[in-house]
Every structure is written in structure tokens, then in C-alpha cells.
Design a protein around this motif. Structure first.
Motif, mmCIF file in Angstrom:
data_model
loop_
_atom_site.group_PDB
_atom_site.id
_atom_site.type_symbol
_atom_site.label_atom_id
_atom_site.label_comp_id
_atom_site.label_asym_id
_atom_site.label_seq_id
_atom_site.Cartn_x
_atom_site.Cartn_y
_atom_site.Cartn_z
ATOM 1 N N ALA A 33 0.866 -1.167 0.091
ATOM 2 C CA ALA A 33 0.049 0.059 0.027
ATOM 3 C C ALA A 33 1.455 1.412 0.170
ATOM 4 C CB ALA A 33 -0.935 -0.401 0.924
ATOM 5 N N ILE A 34 2.092 1.018 1.049
ATOM 6 C CA ILE A 34 2.950 2.350 0.933
ATOM 7 C C ILE A 34 4.117 2.348 -0.793
ATOM 8 C CG2 ILE A 34 3.177 3.197 3.036
ATOM 9 C CD1 ILE A 34 5.483 1.832 3.362
ATOM 10 N N LEU A 35 3.872 1.662 -1.035
ATOM 11 C CA LEU A 35 5.012 1.536 -2.587
ATOM 12 C C LEU A 35 4.599 1.912 -3.272
ATOM 13 C CD1 LEU A 35 7.726 -1.675 -0.989
ATOM 14 C CD2 LEU A 35 7.853 0.926 -0.972
ATOM 15 N N ASN A 36 3.351 1.305 -3.438
ATOM 16 C CA ASN A 36 2.376 1.734 -4.981
ATOM 17 C C ASN A 36 2.371 2.894 -4.950
ATOM 18 O OD1 ASN A 36 2.141 -0.905 -5.634
ATOM 19 N ND2 ASN A 36 -1.027 -1.054 -4.694
ATOM 20 N N PRO A 37 2.187 4.080 -4.911
ATOM 21 C CA PRO A 37 2.119 5.004 -5.057
ATOM 22 C C PRO A 37 3.765 5.808 -5.865
ATOM 23 C CG PRO A 37 0.835 5.155 -2.770
ATOM 24 C CD PRO A 37 1.110 3.467 -3.574
ATOM 25 N N ILE A 38 4.673 5.497 -4.457
ATOM 26 C CA ILE A 38 5.781 5.872 -5.188
ATOM 27 C C ILE A 38 6.489 5.627 -6.173
ATOM 28 C CG2 ILE A 38 6.978 4.038 -3.141
ATOM 29 C CD1 ILE A 38 8.084 8.093 -3.645
ATOM 30 N N TRP A 39 6.234 4.072 -6.555
ATOM 31 C CA TRP A 39 6.531 2.791 -7.291
ATOM 32 C C TRP A 39 5.906 4.050 -8.894
ATOM 33 C CZ3 TRP A 39 10.420 0.329 -8.623
ATOM 34 C CH2 TRP A 39 11.284 -0.176 -7.696
ATOM 35 N N PHE A 40 4.749 4.248 -8.699
ATOM 36 C CA PHE A 40 4.543 5.308 -10.191
ATOM 37 C C PHE A 40 4.777 6.426 -10.441
ATOM 38 C CE2 PHE A 40 1.100 8.102 -11.110
ATOM 39 C CZ PHE A 40 0.748 6.735 -12.672
ATOM 40 N N PHE A 41 5.088 6.779 -9.076
ATOM 41 C CA PHE A 41 5.853 7.863 -9.343
ATOM 42 C C PHE A 41 7.111 7.769 -10.341
ATOM 43 C CE2 PHE A 41 8.097 11.382 -8.138
ATOM 44 C CZ PHE A 41 8.160 12.517 -7.990
ATOM 45 N N VAL A 42 7.794 6.830 -9.891
ATOM 46 C CA VAL A 42 8.831 6.310 -10.335
ATOM 47 C C VAL A 42 8.817 6.206 -11.822
ATOM 48 C CG1 VAL A 42 11.528 5.503 -9.636
ATOM 49 C CG2 VAL A 42 10.241 6.578 -8.023
#
Lengths: 212, 222
Positions: free
Chosen positions: B22-31
């Protein structure tokens, strides 16, 4: 302590109950009865101030609860259908979070509360790994650390085993004896003596009054 | 009262770390979005450095949108939102704690990876400083404004699209001022005016949004 005046509740154009009046004083247990859909949970949610009434007011210590939410919530313990347990947190962390966010006894012992609800040995287990009954017990453990006067309990006996039900009933009686007040709904036959609690039966209003 | 704030932040962070996707998804998406642009457009440094502010900010905005779904939804489902509303502490205060926790989980990682992405997109040093400043000020505003939309839609079964409709118009000023600040910086001009405007928005959002969110939650949960 708690008083309802002319309370009317309407859901989806349907009148659930009309002009409801009752008073609850210290030391009383009120058992709400009625078939499914009679508005028991709706009434409890009105009493907590989570939802607002179509008409009528609710008073706590002679003051309208909507106008003095914070002091009312210092005295209120509410257990709903959804128990408010975070599945990712362990049993002990869940209880600690209740302890910090709600008013509790100054000397509350979390381990003793867990002992009372039979969750010893599960302190560090994430709540998600426990059974429905055990999760319910975490929420019930709040009753052993709280110093709230008014308890509003929606089906507190759901998914509990017989022994746990007995322990819980004892706790309810003790709370009433100590000057607390309880409103609860349940379809389970209370084994508390009839004289120790009041009953309020919700039934559907007459046919012609069912719609607004 | 401060204890309650710390407790809400602590339990949100704990829950998030135990539930890592849940926390990694948005930041992965961003990168991923930001790194795909140089691959798609070719590695011409002048082109990349010209479009970099827009890419990074749009990706940050979308990543924020992606993360909002979780802000109150889990709490609503397991009943802890109801319980939070019955706490003797002011709801606006507890809500502020939740948003702070949300920013730590979504805004802060974006800030932390931004130097790396600036290198990918061959941003110059002064443009990067402006980018960092605008992200530092802008992401909390996004979290606060988004939370109003989340609070309004939390009771709905499919609130996702409605949420983006409510939220995008409000986030466009932030996007415009941020990219203008970075552009000014990359031409060597002063960008303090834009930063001051963003700061004014942040102050407005911090002081007013929690009350709007609390009121919206009372409506949604009833």
C-alpha cells in the motif's frame, strides 16, 4: 443522565420510529428489542451523535449532545457492528490505541483486561490472524479499562462463546451497580434478572404513518 | 492532546509498514512514470530539462490521487473511523494527525527520490532547488485538499472517479504555480513570489482544511 425527547427517525422516506421519549438514569440497563429493521441500530447511532435525527433531541446531563460533543464523548463508550479493530496492529497495540484516544481509568492494566476477555498469550499477534470472536473480544476488553459512564452496545454478544457471554453479562451488571448506564441491543436472552433491566420495544408505526 | 496526535500518526505508520504494498504503490508509480519519459522521448538534455518540471509535478499529482483511496477507506470499513469520531479529542485535530501520517507515507518519499529524478531529467541545480521547494510546500497542500474529497466520498461504494473530479480543479493552481516557479528558476529569474503564493495556500489549507474534513466526515458517516 440520558434523555430522548420526541425522537423521530426516518430512513429512505420510511419512518422507523416516531415521537420516542425515554429517560435513562444512573445504574440502569436498557435493552432495546425489536425485529430486524425496526431501527435498533439507527437509534443507537442517534444516541451516539453519529447520525442526526429527523426531529427531536437527545440530552446528556440536561445538555444537547450535538452542542457539547467533546464532554459527551468523554463519558461515552460505543461498540458498533464494526468493532474498530485495526487488523494490521497486534492485540496489545489495538488496546493501547483505545487507551490513548479515549478516556480510561488512570491505573488501567491492559494485561488484566486481556486476561478478563481470555486473550492472554495473543498480545503480540496481529488482530487479522484472530477469529471473529477473538477480534470481538479485543473490542470488549475496552470495557475493563474505560471510565466512561454511558455504554452503548450494539449486539455485544455476537460471535462470543457461552462462557464469554457470562463474563460479559457480569461486567454489565457490575457497571450498572457502580452507577453507570447501559443501552444495548441483542437477540440473545439476557440471563440478568428481569428486575435489573428495562426493556424498550421498537415496533413499526401504523401503516398510514409509515411514510413521510 | 498531543499524545492523541502522536498515537494516530504512530498507528497509521505501523499499519502501513506491515502492509507494504500500500505504501510502495504510489511511489513506484511516480518513479516509473518519470523514468519512462526519457526512454520515450529520447535523451536530448535540453528537451528533457524543459519538460521536467511538468512531468514531475503531474506524476506527483497522479501519485497523490492514487494514494488517497486508502486515507479513510480502511478506517471506514473496519469501524475505526466511527470510533475516531466518538473520541473526546476534537475530530479536526485527529484528522490533522491522519493527514500528517499520510503525507509522511506519500509526500515525503516523493521528496526523497526527487534528486535522483532530477538527474534523470538533467535538471540544473537551481531548477532542482525550486522543484524541491515546490514539492516540499505543494505535497502537503495536495494531501489536505485531497482529504476533503476523500471525506466527502468515503461512504460511497465507487467514490474514486468522483474524488478525482472534486480534487483535480483544486490542485490545478498548485500545479501552475509550482511549474512556473521551476521555469523561472531555470531561466535564472527570482521565483520567490511563486513560493510565497504556495506558502499562502499551505497556510490556508492547514488552518481551514481540517475543519472542512471533519464536517465532511460527519456527513459521510451518518
Amino acid at each position: 443522565m440520558l434523555e430522548c425527547r420526541n425522537l423521530t427517525c426516518v430512513r429512505e422516506q420510511r419512518v422507523l420510529f416516531k415521537q420516542l421519549n425515554f429517560m435513562l438514569s444512573a445504574g440502569e440497563i436498557l435493552h432495546l428489542e425489536g425485529p430486524n429493521g425496526a431501527g435498533k441500530t439507527s437509534l443507537l447511532r442517534l444516541l451516539t451523535g453519529l447520525s442526526s435525527a429527523y426531529s427531536g433531541d437527545i440530552y446528556w446531563q440536561q445538555e444537547n449532545i450535538i452542542k457539547q460533543r467533546e464532554s459527551y464523548y468523554k463519558a461515552l463508550l460505543y461498540l458498533g457492528h464494526k468493532s474498530g479493530i485495526k487488523p494490521e496492529l497486534t492485540v496489545l497495540e489495538n488496546l493501547q490505541s483505545f487507551q490513548r484516544l479515549y478516556s480510561t481509568q488512570a491505573d488501567a492494566d491492559l494485561f488484566e483486561a486481556l486476561l478478563m476477555v481470555g486473550l492472554v498469550g495473543y498480545e503480540y499477534v496481529p488482530a487479522a490472524q484472530l477469529s471473529a470472536g477473538q477480534q470481538r473480544r479485543i473490542a470488549l476488553a475496552r470495557m475493563y479499562i474505560t471510565d466512561c459512564k454511558l455504554w452503548i452496545l450494539d449486539e455485544p454478544f455476537t460471535s462470543l462463546d457461552k462462557h464469554a457471554v457470562q463474563v460479559l453479562e457480569k461486567r454489565l451488571i457490575k457497571h450498572a451497580e457502580q452507577g453507570g448506564a447501559i443501552v444495548l441491543t441483542t437477540h440473545h436472552e439476557l440471563s440478568i434478572p428481569e428486575s435489573a433491566y428495562k426493556k424498550l420495544r421498537l415496533s413499526a408505526p401504523a401503516e398510514e404513518e409509515q411514510y413521510v | 492532546m498531543f499524545d492523541a496526535f502522536v498515537q494516530v500518526v504512530r498507528q497509521d505508520l505501523l499499519a502501513a509498514f506491515r502492509h507494504q504494498s500500500a505504501i510502495l504503490n504510489p511511489i513506484w508509480f511516480f518513479v516509473i512514470v518519470v523514468t519512462l519519459f526519457p526512454l520515450g522521448l529520447g535523451s536530448d538534455p535540453t528537451l528533457l530539462s524543459r519538460i521536467a518540471p511538468g512531468i514531475i509535478w503531474v506524476a506527483a499529482l497522479l501519485a497523490a490521487l492514487l494514494s488517497f483511496e486508502r486515507l479513510f477507506k480502511d478506517d471506514f470499513i473496519d469501524g475505526s473511523l466511527e470510533q475516531m469520531m466518538l473520541s473526546p479529542y476534537p475530530l479536526a485535530w485527529l484528522v490533522s494527525a491522519k493527514i500528517f501520517g499520510h503525507w509522511v507515507l506519500t509526500g515525503l518519499p516523493i521528496l526523497l527520490v526527487s534528486p535522483l529524478l532530477a538527474v534523470f531529467l538533467s535538471l540544473k541545480m537551481d531548477a532542482f532547488c525550486a522543484l524541491f521547494l515546490t514539492l516540499l510546500i505543494g505535497t502537503p497542500i495536495l494531501s489536505l485538499l485531497g482529504a476533503i474529497g476523500v471525506a466527502l466520498t468515503v461512504g460511497l461504494r465507487k467514490g474514486g472517479i468522483l474524488l478525482s473530479l472534486i480534487m483535480l480543479p483544486f490542485s490545478i493552481p498548485i500545479l501552475i504555480f509550482s511549474t512556473m516557479a521551476i521555469e523561472a528558476a531555470s531561466f535564472g529569474q527570482s521565483y520567490l513570489g511563486f513560493i510565497a503564493l504556495l506558502l499562502a495556500m499551505l497556510v490556508g489549507a492547514i488552518t481551514l482544511a481540517p475543519f472542512a474534513i471533519a464536517a465532511a466526515l460527519r456527513v459521510s458517516v451518518s
